[in-house]
Design an enzyme around this catalytic site. Structure first.
Site, PDB file in Angstrom:
ATOM      1  N   SER A 138       0.856  -1.196   0.000  1.00 39.67           N
ATOM      2  CA  SER A 138       0.000   0.000   0.000  1.00 39.67           C
ATOM      3  C   SER A 138       0.885   1.237   0.000  1.00 39.67           C
ATOM      4  CB  SER A 138      -0.864   0.018   1.264  1.00 39.67           C
ATOM      5  OG  SER A 138      -1.477   1.276   1.445  1.00 39.67           O
ATOM      6  N   TYR A 151      -1.321  -0.392  10.524  1.00 42.01           N
ATOM      7  CA  TYR A 151      -1.653  -0.752   9.130  1.00 42.01           C
ATOM      8  C   TYR A 151      -0.483  -0.395   8.213  1.00 42.01           C
ATOM      9  CZ  TYR A 151      -3.656  -1.036   4.519  1.00 42.01           C
ATOM     10  OH  TYR A 151      -3.858  -1.360   3.194  1.00 42.01           O
TER      11      TYR A 151
HETATM   12  P1  NDP Z   1     -11.730  -5.792   0.803  1.00 40.13           P
HETATM   13  O1  NDP Z   1     -12.123  -5.591   2.230  1.00 40.13           O
HETATM   14  O2  NDP Z   1     -12.738  -5.509  -0.252  1.00 40.13           O
HETATM   15  O3  NDP Z   1     -11.180  -7.293   0.604  1.00 40.13           O
HETATM   16  C1  NDP Z   1     -10.325  -7.867   1.547  1.00 40.13           C
HETATM   17  C2  NDP Z   1     -10.240  -9.367   1.327  1.00 40.13           C
HETATM   18  O4  NDP Z   1      -9.343  -9.917   2.305  1.00 40.13           O
HETATM   19  C3  NDP Z   1     -11.575 -10.076   1.493  1.00 40.13           C
HETATM   20  O5  NDP Z   1     -11.748 -10.979   0.436  1.00 40.13           O
HETATM   21  C4  NDP Z   1     -11.435 -10.826   2.806  1.00 40.13           C
HETATM   22  O6  NDP Z   1     -12.135 -12.054   2.732  1.00 40.13           O
HETATM   23  C5  NDP Z   1      -9.927 -11.087   2.858  1.00 40.13           C
HETATM   24  N1  NDP Z   1      -9.457 -11.318   4.211  1.00 40.13           N
HETATM   25  C6  NDP Z   1      -9.393 -10.451   5.252  1.00 40.13           C
HETATM   26  N2  NDP Z   1      -8.953 -11.076   6.359  1.00 40.13           N
HETATM   27  C7  NDP Z   1      -8.720 -12.374   6.013  1.00 40.13           C
HETATM   28  C8  NDP Z   1      -8.255 -13.515   6.698  1.00 40.13           C
HETATM   29  N3  NDP Z   1      -7.942 -13.470   8.002  1.00 40.13           N
HETATM   30  N4  NDP Z   1      -8.129 -14.672   6.028  1.00 40.13           N
HETATM   31  C9  NDP Z   1      -8.456 -14.743   4.718  1.00 40.13           C
HETATM   32  N5  NDP Z   1      -8.901 -13.705   4.001  1.00 40.13           N
HETATM   33  C10 NDP Z   1      -9.038 -12.538   4.647  1.00 40.13           C
HETATM   34  O7  NDP Z   1     -10.430  -4.889   0.588  1.00 40.13           O
HETATM   35  P2  NDP Z   1      -9.468  -4.628  -0.684  1.00 40.13           P
HETATM   36  O8  NDP Z   1      -9.824  -5.481  -1.820  1.00 40.13           O
HETATM   37  O9  NDP Z   1      -9.421  -3.175  -0.871  1.00 40.13           O
HETATM   38  O10 NDP Z   1      -8.083  -5.062  -0.053  1.00 40.13           O
HETATM   39  C11 NDP Z   1      -7.269  -6.090  -0.564  1.00 40.13           C
HETATM   40  C12 NDP Z   1      -5.832  -5.828  -0.165  1.00 40.13           C
HETATM   41  O11 NDP Z   1      -5.399  -4.596  -0.742  1.00 40.13           O
HETATM   42  C13 NDP Z   1      -5.581  -5.687   1.327  1.00 40.13           C
HETATM   43  O12 NDP Z   1      -4.363  -6.314   1.637  1.00 40.13           O
HETATM   44  C14 NDP Z   1      -5.490  -4.177   1.539  1.00 40.13           C
HETATM   45  O13 NDP Z   1      -4.710  -3.844   2.657  1.00 40.13           O
HETATM   46  C15 NDP Z   1      -4.828  -3.761   0.254  1.00 40.13           C
HETATM   47  N6  NDP Z   1      -5.011  -2.376  -0.154  1.00 40.13           N
HETATM   48  C16 NDP Z   1      -6.256  -1.803  -0.256  1.00 40.13           C
HETATM   49  C17 NDP Z   1      -6.380  -0.482  -0.676  1.00 40.13           C
HETATM   50  C18 NDP Z   1      -7.698   0.219  -0.753  1.00 40.13           C
HETATM   51  O14 NDP Z   1      -7.721   1.466  -0.709  1.00 40.13           O
HETATM   52  N7  NDP Z   1      -8.808  -0.479  -0.928  1.00 40.13           N
HETATM   53  C19 NDP Z   1      -5.207   0.292  -1.073  1.00 40.13           C
HETATM   54  C20 NDP Z   1      -3.950  -0.392  -0.888  1.00 40.13           C
HETATM   55  C21 NDP Z   1      -3.873  -1.677  -0.483  1.00 40.13           C
HETATM   56  P3  NDP Z   1     -12.993 -12.728   3.914  1.00 40.13           P
HETATM   57  O15 NDP Z   1     -13.509 -11.626   4.780  1.00 40.13           O
HETATM   58  O16 NDP Z   1     -14.064 -13.486   3.196  1.00 40.13           O
HETATM   59  O17 NDP Z   1     -12.026 -13.626   4.607  1.00 40.13           O
HETATM   60  C1  8X3 Z   2      -5.104   1.609   1.684  1.00 39.92           C
HETATM   61  C2  8X3 Z   2      -4.849   2.919   1.018  1.00 39.92           C
HETATM   62  O1  8X3 Z   2      -4.616   5.416   1.369  1.00 39.92           O
HETATM   63  O2  8X3 Z   2      -6.099   4.194   2.906  1.00 39.92           O
HETATM   64  O3  8X3 Z   2      -3.952   0.855   1.781  1.00 39.92           O
HETATM   65  O4  8X3 Z   2      -3.715   3.954   3.092  1.00 39.92           O
HETATM   66  S1  8X3 Z   2      -4.812   4.169   2.162  1.00 39.92           S
END
Ligand code: NDP
Ligand code: 8X3
Length: 251
Positions: A138, A151
């Site tokens: 991120s 985070y």
């Molecule tokens: P979502 O919340 O939409 O998706 C997160 C996914 O992670 C879900 O499918 C969830 O599935 C899974 N997950 C969470 N905890 C667990 C666990 N303990 N075991 C297995 N699966 C798990 O978020 P995003 O798609 O946005 O995020 C995906 C990744 O991208 C993350 O690592 C996030 O930190 C990163 N990210 C997101 C950004 C944003 O702004 N959206 C920007 C930068 C990075 P379930 O709950 O079914 O287990």
């Molecule tokens: C998630 C993006 O901008 O909320 O990783 O940190 S931000």
């Protein structure tokens, strides 16, 4: 057909990546905790490609090892691992955060990612040239901001772990990338605010955040680069997001 293992395929980037790789004919190994969502995704995509769903909490190292070391032959060789499962919690100042929320982020974003990587590495090494480990970092791993505490630190781990893996995997053909998105509209903020839909809507309102499909496209691009190219880190922001000035405490 090549196969891809995606953690956190039940939502956001992971789900969009499953759809993108399916479009190109890749076999899919999809994981996440919410079984009904995995089933729905399998129903949607199994007309197109082979789909294996595994309900898995990435924090459970035994379950992770057990699942990945027993993948059916049909889903091998494994060409790409997308370490996507992760979350942020408690966007309040560090001094107000419950310790359990810090533990949950560390256990998921660090320990979970390491669990899956360790279990999948033998399969990726067997594939060798052209295989990839794509880690979801991120912008928060590089740039500090208020409320980022654990985070951001967990995503800094993802960056350095990705770089260090590159060193050890040199000569194996296996690539490693830290893909570092900025603000993207998924369920991320809903999870971060523990279900506050209003706060989530407010964050994305009136601007143009990245969409899950944008990141899925980048993941597909990284996984299908010519085998001699490794992108070490790819940081992506919406055009309408940038850094801000230093904060100063004054009398
Ligand atoms: P979502 O919340 O939409 O998706 C997160 C996914 O992670 C879900 O499918 C969830 O599935 C899974 N997950 C969470 N905890 C667990 C666990 N303990 N075991 C297995 N699966 C798990 O978020 P995003 O798609 O946005 O995020 C995906 C990744 O991208 C993350 O690592 C996030 O930190 C990163 N990210 C997101 C950004 C944003 O702004 N959206 C920007 C930068 C990075 P379930 O709950 O079914 O287990
Ligand atoms: C998630 C993006 O901008 O909320 O990783 O940190 S931000």
């Amino acid at each position: 057909m090549p196969s891809v293992l995606i953690t956190g395929a039940t939502s956001g980037f992971g789900k969009a990546a499953a759809q993108r790789f399916a479009k190109a004919g890749w076999s899919l190994i999809l994981t996440g905790r919410r079984e009904e969502r995995l089933k729905a995704l399998k129903d949607e995509l199994s007309d197109q490609v082979d789909v294996l769903t595994i309900a898995l909490d990435v924090r459970d190292s035994e379950a992770v090892t057990q699942a990945i070391s027993n993948l059916p032959e049909k889903f091998l060789p494994l060409t790409c691992l997308i370490n996507n499962a992760g979350l942020a919690l408690a966007p309040e100042p560090a001094q107000k955060v419950a310790l359990q929320d810090w533990h949950t982020m560390i256990d998921t974003n660090i320990t979970g990612l390491v669990n899956v990587t360790h279990a999948a590495m033998p399969l990726l090494l067997k594939t060798g040239e052209g295989a990839s480990i794509l880690n979801l970092g991120s912008v928060a791993g590089q740039w500090p901001y208020p409320g980022g505490h654990v985070y951001g630190a967990s995503k800094a781990f993802v960056q350095q772990f990705s770089y260090n893996l590159r060193c050890d995997l040199l000569g194996t053909g296996v690539r490693v990338t830290d893909l570092a998105p900025g603000m993207a509209e998924t369920e991320f903020t809903l999870v971060r605010t523990k279900g506050n839909q209003e706060a989530s809507d407010a964050l994305y309102r009136g601007t143009s955040p990245l969409q899950a499909e944008d990141i899925a496209e980048q993941l597909f691009y990284l996984a299908t680069l010519p085998a001699h190219i490794n992108i070490n880190r790819l940081e992506i922001m919406p055009v309408r997001q940038a850094w801000s000035a230093f904060a100063i405490d004054r009398d």
